[in-house]
Design an enzyme around this catalytic site. Structure first.
Site, short mmCIF file in Angstrom:
data_model
loop_
_atom_site.label_atom_id
_atom_site.label_comp_id
_atom_site.label_asym_id
_atom_site.label_seq_id
_atom_site.Cartn_x
_atom_site.Cartn_y
_atom_site.Cartn_z
N ASP A 42 0.82 -1.09 0.05
CA ASP A 42 -0.09 -0.06 -0.03
C ASP A 42 0.90 1.33 -0.07
OD1 ASP A 42 -2.43 1.73 0.69
OD2 ASP A 42 -3.29 0.08 1.07
N TYR A 156 -12.76 4.29 -14.42
CA TYR A 156 -12.69 3.25 -13.29
C TYR A 156 -13.57 2.19 -13.81
CZ TYR A 156 -14.14 0.89 -8.95
OH TYR A 156 -14.30 0.22 -7.83
N THR A 191 -17.21 0.91 3.55
CA THR A 191 -15.64 1.14 3.83
C THR A 191 -15.88 2.89 4.11
OG1 THR A 191 -15.25 1.74 1.54
CG2 THR A 191 -14.85 -0.50 2.17
N1 LIG Z 1 -16.05 -0.54 -1.36
C1 LIG Z 1 -16.93 -0.80 -2.51
O1 LIG Z 1 -18.12 -0.62 -2.39
C2 LIG Z 1 -16.47 -1.48 -3.75
C3 LIG Z 1 -17.01 -1.83 -4.65
C4 LIG Z 1 -17.01 -2.39 -5.87
C5 LIG Z 1 -15.53 -2.68 -6.27
N2 LIG Z 1 -14.69 -2.41 -5.18
C6 LIG Z 1 -13.29 -2.67 -5.43
O2 LIG Z 1 -12.82 -3.48 -4.35
C7 LIG Z 1 -11.05 -2.95 -4.20
C8 LIG Z 1 -11.00 -2.28 -2.89
O3 LIG Z 1 -11.81 -1.19 -2.60
P1 LIG Z 1 -11.92 -0.45 -1.35
O4 LIG Z 1 -13.29 0.23 -1.06
O5 LIG Z 1 -11.59 -1.01 -0.12
O6 LIG Z 1 -11.13 0.81 -1.59
P2 LIG Z 1 -10.34 1.81 -0.78
O7 LIG Z 1 -9.99 2.92 -1.43
O8 LIG Z 1 -10.86 2.00 0.55
O9 LIG Z 1 -8.88 0.96 -0.53
C9 LIG Z 1 -8.03 0.86 -1.55
C10 LIG Z 1 -6.46 0.59 -1.16
O10 LIG Z 1 -5.81 0.58 -2.12
C11 LIG Z 1 -4.78 1.63 -1.85
N3 LIG Z 1 -4.22 2.00 -3.18
C12 LIG Z 1 -4.62 2.90 -4.00
N4 LIG Z 1 -3.72 3.11 -5.08
C13 LIG Z 1 -2.59 2.54 -4.80
C14 LIG Z 1 -1.53 2.62 -5.25
N5 LIG Z 1 -1.06 3.26 -6.26
N6 LIG Z 1 -0.32 1.90 -4.89
C15 LIG Z 1 -0.58 1.16 -3.65
N7 LIG Z 1 -1.76 1.16 -2.87
C16 LIG Z 1 -2.67 1.85 -3.54
C17 LIG Z 1 -5.19 2.43 -1.26
O11 LIG Z 1 -4.09 3.26 -0.37
C18 LIG Z 1 -6.24 1.95 -0.23
O12 LIG Z 1 -5.75 1.37 0.92
C19 LIG Z 1 -10.90 -2.04 -5.22
O13 LIG Z 1 -10.38 -2.61 -6.48
C20 LIG Z 1 -12.39 -1.54 -5.53
O14 LIG Z 1 -12.48 -0.95 -6.76
C21 LIG Z 1 -14.81 -1.76 -3.96
#
Ligand SMILES: NC(=O)c1ccc[n+]([C@@H]2O[C@H](COP(=O)([O-])OP(=O)(O)OC[C@H]3O[C@@H](n4cnc5c(N)ncnc54)[C@H](O)[C@@H]3O)[C@@H](O)[C@H]2O)c1
Length: 248
Positions: A42, A156, A191
């Protein structure tokens, strides 16, 4: 609630990208509870250090690696330091909103780098050792967003649609080596970041559209990922597995 324990995950080396917050933090916790050796990548230093410290007493404490996943050289160096991996969870992503007229070539490249490109290069880093071991599991995070056509997320959603194609292609290419490649498609997961986008009324609207009337938590998504990572899923590959409470 009593949750499953998968004996096949004990002692496995698992890498989780974006493990410092949100769903990723839930994944770190879930795999630690299975007795796996967890490494998470991360850019969030403070959150990630705090998460690792939370499980410092675990039989195998999770290890945080600071790695900007948009930097492919940094990805290669990080996986070199970690060594052979049995389970890769490509979870990192970023759902910043944008409209078509705001998109520049540089922003296009950045969004693809943040949401899609690193998944392929992380897979490329773990596959040689998986091939040598005769198997492994790669789980990519997709999204319900492009299925629903949610607004202001064109890049996205383009990346998330691409992840499903990449999953299918890699599952075909790697299946002969016993490597399974799957995609998890979350609905809206509660989240900290999602609470930035949705007011309590917005959350209620999502729940109203779901078949099941509750909010999905990171632990619910982790439960599906644990199954897909385990040997119990030995014939699951090449497809998407949804966890959306029946929203779409
Ligand atoms: N939360 C939702 O409702 C939801 C819905 C559909 C899909 N998703 C997918 O689930 C996954 C996790 O989502 P989330 O909601 O926990 O997101 P989030 O933004 O809360 O967490 C994502 C994590 O990825 C890290 N990150 C982002 N860019 C980075 C980089 N360049 N290098 C290293 N780390 C990096 C961030 O620091 C963060 O800790 C993602 O792929 C998201 O697209 C989430």
């Amino acid at each position: 609630m009593k949750s499953a324990v998968y004996p096949s995950l004990e002692g496995k080396r698992v890498v989780i990208t974006g493990g410092g917050s949100g769903i990723g933090a839930g994944l770190v916790e879930a795999f630690v509870r299975q007795g796996a050796e967890v490494h998470f990548l991360d850019v969030l230093e403070a959150e990630s250090q705090a998460l690792a410290a939370q499980f410092a007493e675990a039989s195998a404490a999770p290890v945080f690696h600071r790695c900007d996943l948009t930097d492919t050289a940094a990805i290669a160096a990080c996986f070199e330091a970690i060594g052979p991996v049995q389970v890769l969870v490509n979870n990192a992503g970023n759902d910043d909103r944008h409209t078509l007229d705001e998109v520049t070539p540089a922003y296009f490249d950045n969004r693809i780098a943040v949401n899609l490109r690193h998944m392929l290069f992380c897979a490329q880093a773990v596959v040689p050792a998986m091939k040598a071991a005769g198997g492994g599991a790669i789980i990519n995070f997709g999204s319900i967003s492009w299925r629903l056509g949610l607004p202001d997320l064109v890049l996205y959603e383009t990346a998330k649609a691409g992840i499903e194609g990449m999953t299918k292609a890699l599952a075909r290419d790697l299946g002969a080596h016993g490597i399974r490649v799957t995609c998890v498609t979350p609905g809206n997961v509660r989240t900290p970041r999602q609470l930035k986008w949705y007011t309590p009324e917005g959350e209620a609207e999502i729940v109203a559209q779901q078949c099941l009337k509750g909010r999905i938590e990171p632990a619910d998504v982790a439960a599906l990922v644990l199954f897909l990572a385990s040997d119990d899923a030995r014939f699951c590959t090449g497809h998407e597995y949804w966890i959306d409470a029946g929203w779409a």
